[in-house]
Design a protein around this motif. Structure first.
Motif, PDB file in Angstrom:
ATOM      1  N   ARG A  99       0.871  -1.200  -0.113  1.00 63.21           N
ATOM      2  CA  ARG A  99      -0.086  -0.174  -0.118  1.00 63.21           C
ATOM      3  C   ARG A  99       0.928   1.276  -0.029  1.00 63.21           C
ATOM      4  O   ARG A  99       0.402   2.304  -0.534  1.00 63.21           O
ATOM      5  CB  ARG A  99      -0.760   0.059   1.204  1.00 63.21           C
ATOM      6  CG  ARG A  99      -2.187  -0.921   0.876  1.00 63.21           C
ATOM      7  CD  ARG A  99      -3.130  -0.891   2.199  1.00 63.21           C
ATOM      8  NE  ARG A  99      -2.777  -1.215   3.393  1.00 63.21           N
ATOM      9  CZ  ARG A  99      -3.051  -2.294   3.823  1.00 63.21           C
ATOM     10  NH1 ARG A  99      -3.771  -3.044   3.123  1.00 63.21           N
ATOM     11  NH2 ARG A  99      -2.709  -2.729   5.125  1.00 63.21           N
ATOM     12  N   GLU A 100       2.080   1.155   0.684  1.00 62.44           N
ATOM     13  CA  GLU A 100       2.835   2.223   0.547  1.00 62.44           C
ATOM     14  C   GLU A 100       3.326   2.553  -0.561  1.00 62.44           C
ATOM     15  O   GLU A 100       3.381   3.702  -1.164  1.00 62.44           O
ATOM     16  CB  GLU A 100       4.076   2.195   1.493  1.00 62.44           C
ATOM     17  CG  GLU A 100       5.027   3.397   1.694  1.00 62.44           C
ATOM     18  CD  GLU A 100       6.029   3.262   3.019  1.00 62.44           C
ATOM     19  OE1 GLU A 100       6.499   4.353   3.481  1.00 62.44           O
ATOM     20  OE2 GLU A 100       6.556   2.110   3.173  1.00 62.44           O
ATOM     21  N   VAL A 101       3.839   1.667  -1.516  1.00 64.32           N
ATOM     22  CA  VAL A 101       4.158   1.568  -2.820  1.00 64.32           C
ATOM     23  C   VAL A 101       3.022   2.455  -3.773  1.00 64.32           C
ATOM     24  O   VAL A 101       3.187   3.158  -4.329  1.00 64.32           O
ATOM     25  CB  VAL A 101       4.639   0.341  -3.409  1.00 64.32           C
ATOM     26  CG1 VAL A 101       4.949   0.524  -4.939  1.00 64.32           C
ATOM     27  CG2 VAL A 101       5.856  -0.196  -2.603  1.00 64.32           C
ATOM     28  N   LEU A 102       1.727   1.926  -3.395  1.00 62.80           N
ATOM     29  CA  LEU A 102       0.729   2.222  -4.439  1.00 62.80           C
ATOM     30  C   LEU A 102       0.229   3.676  -4.094  1.00 62.80           C
ATOM     31  O   LEU A 102       0.086   4.388  -4.875  1.00 62.80           O
ATOM     32  CB  LEU A 102      -0.622   1.278  -4.227  1.00 62.80           C
ATOM     33  CG  LEU A 102      -0.028  -0.046  -4.852  1.00 62.80           C
ATOM     34  CD1 LEU A 102      -1.321  -1.116  -4.373  1.00 62.80           C
ATOM     35  CD2 LEU A 102       0.143  -0.080  -6.322  1.00 62.80           C
ATOM     36  N   SER A 103       0.361   3.959  -2.755  1.00 60.15           N
ATOM     37  CA  SER A 103      -0.367   5.270  -2.419  1.00 60.15           C
ATOM     38  C   SER A 103       0.587   6.248  -1.477  1.00 60.15           C
ATOM     39  O   SER A 103       0.155   7.387  -1.355  1.00 60.15           O
ATOM     40  CB  SER A 103      -1.803   4.898  -1.481  1.00 60.15           C
ATOM     41  OG  SER A 103      -1.161   4.398  -0.323  1.00 60.15           O
ATOM     42  N   ARG A 144      11.772  -7.143  -8.843  1.00 60.32           N
ATOM     43  CA  ARG A 144      10.808  -8.291  -9.482  1.00 60.32           C
ATOM     44  C   ARG A 144       9.791  -8.697  -8.402  1.00 60.32           C
ATOM     45  O   ARG A 144       8.600  -8.878  -8.736  1.00 60.32           O
ATOM     46  CB  ARG A 144      11.316  -9.344 -10.172  1.00 60.32           C
ATOM     47  CG  ARG A 144      10.518 -10.478 -10.911  1.00 60.32           C
ATOM     48  CD  ARG A 144      11.160 -11.317 -11.607  1.00 60.32           C
ATOM     49  NE  ARG A 144      11.793 -10.733 -12.609  1.00 60.32           N
ATOM     50  CZ  ARG A 144      12.961 -11.230 -13.627  1.00 60.32           C
ATOM     51  NH1 ARG A 144      12.814 -12.807 -13.480  1.00 60.32           N
ATOM     52  NH2 ARG A 144      13.898 -10.730 -14.311  1.00 60.32           N
ATOM     53  N   SER A 145      10.154  -9.049  -7.086  1.00 61.31           N
ATOM     54  CA  SER A 145       9.404  -9.508  -6.068  1.00 61.31           C
ATOM     55  C   SER A 145       8.167  -8.450  -5.743  1.00 61.31           C
ATOM     56  O   SER A 145       7.077  -8.777  -5.503  1.00 61.31           O
ATOM     57  CB  SER A 145      10.194  -9.949  -4.818  1.00 61.31           C
ATOM     58  OG  SER A 145      11.080 -11.100  -5.309  1.00 61.31           O
ATOM     59  N   VAL A 146       8.841  -7.229  -5.587  1.00 66.80           N
ATOM     60  CA  VAL A 146       7.884  -6.041  -5.329  1.00 66.80           C
ATOM     61  C   VAL A 146       6.935  -6.095  -6.546  1.00 66.80           C
ATOM     62  O   VAL A 146       5.559  -5.750  -5.961  1.00 66.80           O
ATOM     63  CB  VAL A 146       8.726  -4.763  -4.926  1.00 66.80           C
ATOM     64  CG1 VAL A 146       7.805  -3.632  -4.839  1.00 66.80           C
ATOM     65  CG2 VAL A 146       9.761  -5.088  -3.732  1.00 66.80           C
ATOM     66  N   ARG A 147       7.175  -5.853  -7.860  1.00 62.64           N
ATOM     67  CA  ARG A 147       6.261  -5.860  -8.929  1.00 62.64           C
ATOM     68  C   ARG A 147       5.124  -7.032  -8.518  1.00 62.64           C
ATOM     69  O   ARG A 147       3.974  -6.639  -8.712  1.00 62.64           O
ATOM     70  CB  ARG A 147       6.754  -6.050 -10.086  1.00 62.64           C
ATOM     71  CG  ARG A 147       7.776  -4.644 -10.313  1.00 62.64           C
ATOM     72  CD  ARG A 147       8.563  -5.031 -11.558  1.00 62.64           C
ATOM     73  NE  ARG A 147       9.292  -3.794 -11.919  1.00 62.64           N
ATOM     74  CZ  ARG A 147       9.159  -2.558 -12.718  1.00 62.64           C
ATOM     75  NH1 ARG A 147       7.891  -2.535 -12.894  1.00 62.64           N
ATOM     76  NH2 ARG A 147      10.039  -1.880 -12.870  1.00 62.64           N
ATOM     77  N   ARG A 154      -3.331  -6.222  -6.292  1.00 60.11           N
ATOM     78  CA  ARG A 154      -4.226  -5.431  -7.183  1.00 60.11           C
ATOM     79  C   ARG A 154      -5.578  -6.600  -7.705  1.00 60.11           C
ATOM     80  O   ARG A 154      -6.457  -6.299  -7.631  1.00 60.11           O
ATOM     81  CB  ARG A 154      -3.665  -4.900  -8.327  1.00 60.11           C
ATOM     82  CG  ARG A 154      -2.924  -3.462  -8.092  1.00 60.11           C
ATOM     83  CD  ARG A 154      -2.077  -2.902  -9.150  1.00 60.11           C
ATOM     84  NE  ARG A 154      -1.835  -1.553  -9.098  1.00 60.11           N
ATOM     85  CZ  ARG A 154      -0.992  -0.935  -9.562  1.00 60.11           C
ATOM     86  NH1 ARG A 154      -0.200  -1.713 -10.746  1.00 60.11           N
ATOM     87  NH2 ARG A 154      -0.635   0.188  -9.471  1.00 60.11           N
ATOM     88  N   GLU A 155      -5.052  -7.634  -7.845  1.00 62.40           N
ATOM     89  CA  GLU A 155      -5.692  -8.733  -8.302  1.00 62.40           C
ATOM     90  C   GLU A 155      -6.659  -9.389  -7.306  1.00 62.40           C
ATOM     91  O   GLU A 155      -7.828  -9.683  -7.583  1.00 62.40           O
ATOM     92  CB  GLU A 155      -5.128  -9.911  -8.954  1.00 62.40           C
ATOM     93  CG  GLU A 155      -4.356  -9.497 -10.473  1.00 62.40           C
ATOM     94  CD  GLU A 155      -3.631 -10.336 -10.965  1.00 62.40           C
ATOM     95  OE1 GLU A 155      -3.392 -11.309 -10.455  1.00 62.40           O
ATOM     96  OE2 GLU A 155      -3.169 -10.081 -12.108  1.00 62.40           O
ATOM     97  N   HIS A 156      -6.013  -9.522  -6.027  1.00 64.53           N
ATOM     98  CA  HIS A 156      -6.889 -10.492  -5.149  1.00 64.53           C
ATOM     99  C   HIS A 156      -6.817  -9.837  -3.699  1.00 64.53           C
ATOM    100  O   HIS A 156      -7.276 -10.412  -2.745  1.00 64.53           O
ATOM    101  CB  HIS A 156      -6.039 -11.999  -4.910  1.00 64.53           C
ATOM    102  CG  HIS A 156      -5.964 -12.553  -6.239  1.00 64.53           C
ATOM    103  ND1 HIS A 156      -7.070 -13.086  -7.024  1.00 64.53           N
ATOM    104  CD2 HIS A 156      -4.826 -12.946  -6.998  1.00 64.53           C
ATOM    105  CE1 HIS A 156      -6.512 -13.707  -7.970  1.00 64.53           C
ATOM    106  NE2 HIS A 156      -5.223 -13.608  -8.222  1.00 64.53           N
ATOM    107  N   GLY A 157      -6.219  -8.549  -3.507  1.00 64.07           N
ATOM    108  CA  GLY A 157      -6.402  -8.054  -2.183  1.00 64.07           C
ATOM    109  C   GLY A 157      -5.070  -8.484  -1.404  1.00 64.07           C
ATOM    110  O   GLY A 157      -4.289  -9.269  -1.947  1.00 64.07           O
ATOM    111  N   GLU A 158      -5.364  -8.528  -0.072  1.00 63.67           N
ATOM    112  CA  GLU A 158      -4.284  -9.015   0.805  1.00 63.67           C
ATOM    113  C   GLU A 158      -4.408 -10.585   0.669  1.00 63.67           C
ATOM    114  O   GLU A 158      -3.175 -11.231   1.000  1.00 63.67           O
ATOM    115  CB  GLU A 158      -4.828  -8.646   2.279  1.00 63.67           C
ATOM    116  CG  GLU A 158      -4.685  -7.070   2.601  1.00 63.67           C
ATOM    117  CD  GLU A 158      -5.228  -6.988   4.088  1.00 63.67           C
ATOM    118  OE1 GLU A 158      -5.644  -7.937   4.716  1.00 63.67           O
ATOM    119  OE2 GLU A 158      -4.984  -5.843   4.542  1.00 63.67           O
ATOM    120  N   ALA A 159      -5.239 -11.399   0.441  1.00 65.04           N
ATOM    121  CA  ALA A 159      -5.234 -12.697   0.245  1.00 65.04           C
ATOM    122  C   ALA A 159      -3.964 -13.266  -0.622  1.00 65.04           C
ATOM    123  O   ALA A 159      -3.791 -14.037  -0.612  1.00 65.04           O
ATOM    124  CB  ALA A 159      -6.663 -13.227  -0.039  1.00 65.04           C
ATOM    125  N   GLY A 160      -3.988 -12.171  -1.869  1.00 63.34           N
ATOM    126  CA  GLY A 160      -3.204 -12.664  -2.810  1.00 63.34           C
ATOM    127  C   GLY A 160      -1.611 -12.638  -2.019  1.00 63.34           C
ATOM    128  O   GLY A 160      -0.774 -13.173  -2.861  1.00 63.34           O
TER     129      GLY A 160
END
Length: 288
Positions: A99-103, A144-147, A154-160
């Motif tokens: 979330r810090e990376v995204l927002s 690559r791991s962070v990506r 983005r696809e599955h939320g925290e469960a991903g």
């Protein structure tokens, strides 16, 4: 209109009294909204919208398929429910980093900003590649791991971000099925004995596989893989985690259900695990 989380309008399909029907018209009356339904044989019926939405006789047929048993990804509630406390904590911490990376905020919202947020390396005007690199350097992992974390979030939320469960004998483990079955066989044999070490079980499984199939016939897993296999087999046959007495109790459970228990005489009761669960009375006149 929306009901029970689904949009209801012309074209919405329901299963009503076991038949598939489709909404062909919505009308407003003085007594409330009504819908006109048409079934597969062309018959038309009129119902109040409230009755259609809240009766047990009707069920919405979704336009898109929901989760099913053969889905590649499991339902989020199932994934999260399988996690241990330490795994759940690690997943939540990783979600904060994503979330810090995204927002720019670990909470994902500026209203819940922590002290010093957003940090300069995660400011809105910083390029994505620079954000990935900064987070990778902060956590000691590859960019690559962070990506990949960002994509899964983005696809599955925290469960991903939850650790993937390994399935014994499936594609997620490189151990040969014959070695896995032999290891389980060795574990079962130790049920009534003192608790062995994982190393002892691995060595006995190796020796038994060689004696049974021949040398160099069955690939022997690495020590790390063998330990992972035993961790999965522990879910089928507990041997290492629990006490020896508890493991024996679990192994002695019947494979099927106990079935329906019936009293056969007045005052009969059932004792299970030293706890009185129920008492039964017998009427000699009615035999009830």
């Amino acid at each position: 209109m929306r009901g029970a989380g689904s949009r209801v309008g012309v074209g919405t399909r329901f299963r009503y009294d076991g038949e598939s029907v489709e909404v062909i018209e919505l009308t407003a009356t003085t007594s409330g909204n009504e819908v006109i339904l048409k079934d597969s044989r062309g018959r038309v019926r009129r119902l109040k919208l409230r009755e259609l939405l809240f009766t047990d006789r009707a069920e919405v047929i979704p336009e898109e398929g929901g989760p099913s048993a053969d889905n590649v990804e499991e339902v989020a509630s199932v994934v999260l429910g399988q996690l241990h406390d330490n795994e759940r904590q690690a997943m939540l911490e990783r979600a904060e980093h994503v979330r810090e990376v995204l927002s720019g905020y670990r909470s994902g919202a500026s209203e819940l900003a922590r002290e010093g947020e957003p940090r300069p390396e995660y400011a809105p005007d910083v390029p994505w590649a620079a954000k990935y690199a900064a987070k990778a350097a902060e956590l000691g992992v590859g960019a690559r791991s962070v990506r990949r974390w960002v994509r899964l979030f983005r696809e599955h939320g925290e469960a991903g971000l939850a650790p993937k469960r390994r399935h014994v004998g499936g594609s997620a483990t490189s151990a040969d099925r014959r070695w896995v079955e032999t290891a389980l066989e060795v574990m079962v044999e130790h049920t009534g004995q003192s608790r062995p070490s994982r190393t002892l079980v691995i060595e006995r499984a190796r020796a038994r596989v060689i004696a049974r199939f021949g040398s160099d016939v069955v690939p022997q897993p690495s020590r790390a893989t063998a330990f992972r296999v035993l961790a999965d087999l522990e879910l089928q046959h507990p041997l290492f985690r629990l006490s020896t007495k508890r493991n024996r109790d679990i192994a002695e459970r019947p494979e099927g259900p106990y079935g329906k228990l019936r009293p056969t005489r007045p005052g009969e009761y059932l004792l299970m695990d030293t706890t009185r669960l129920d008492a039964f009375a017998f009427d000699p006149l009615t035999l009830r």
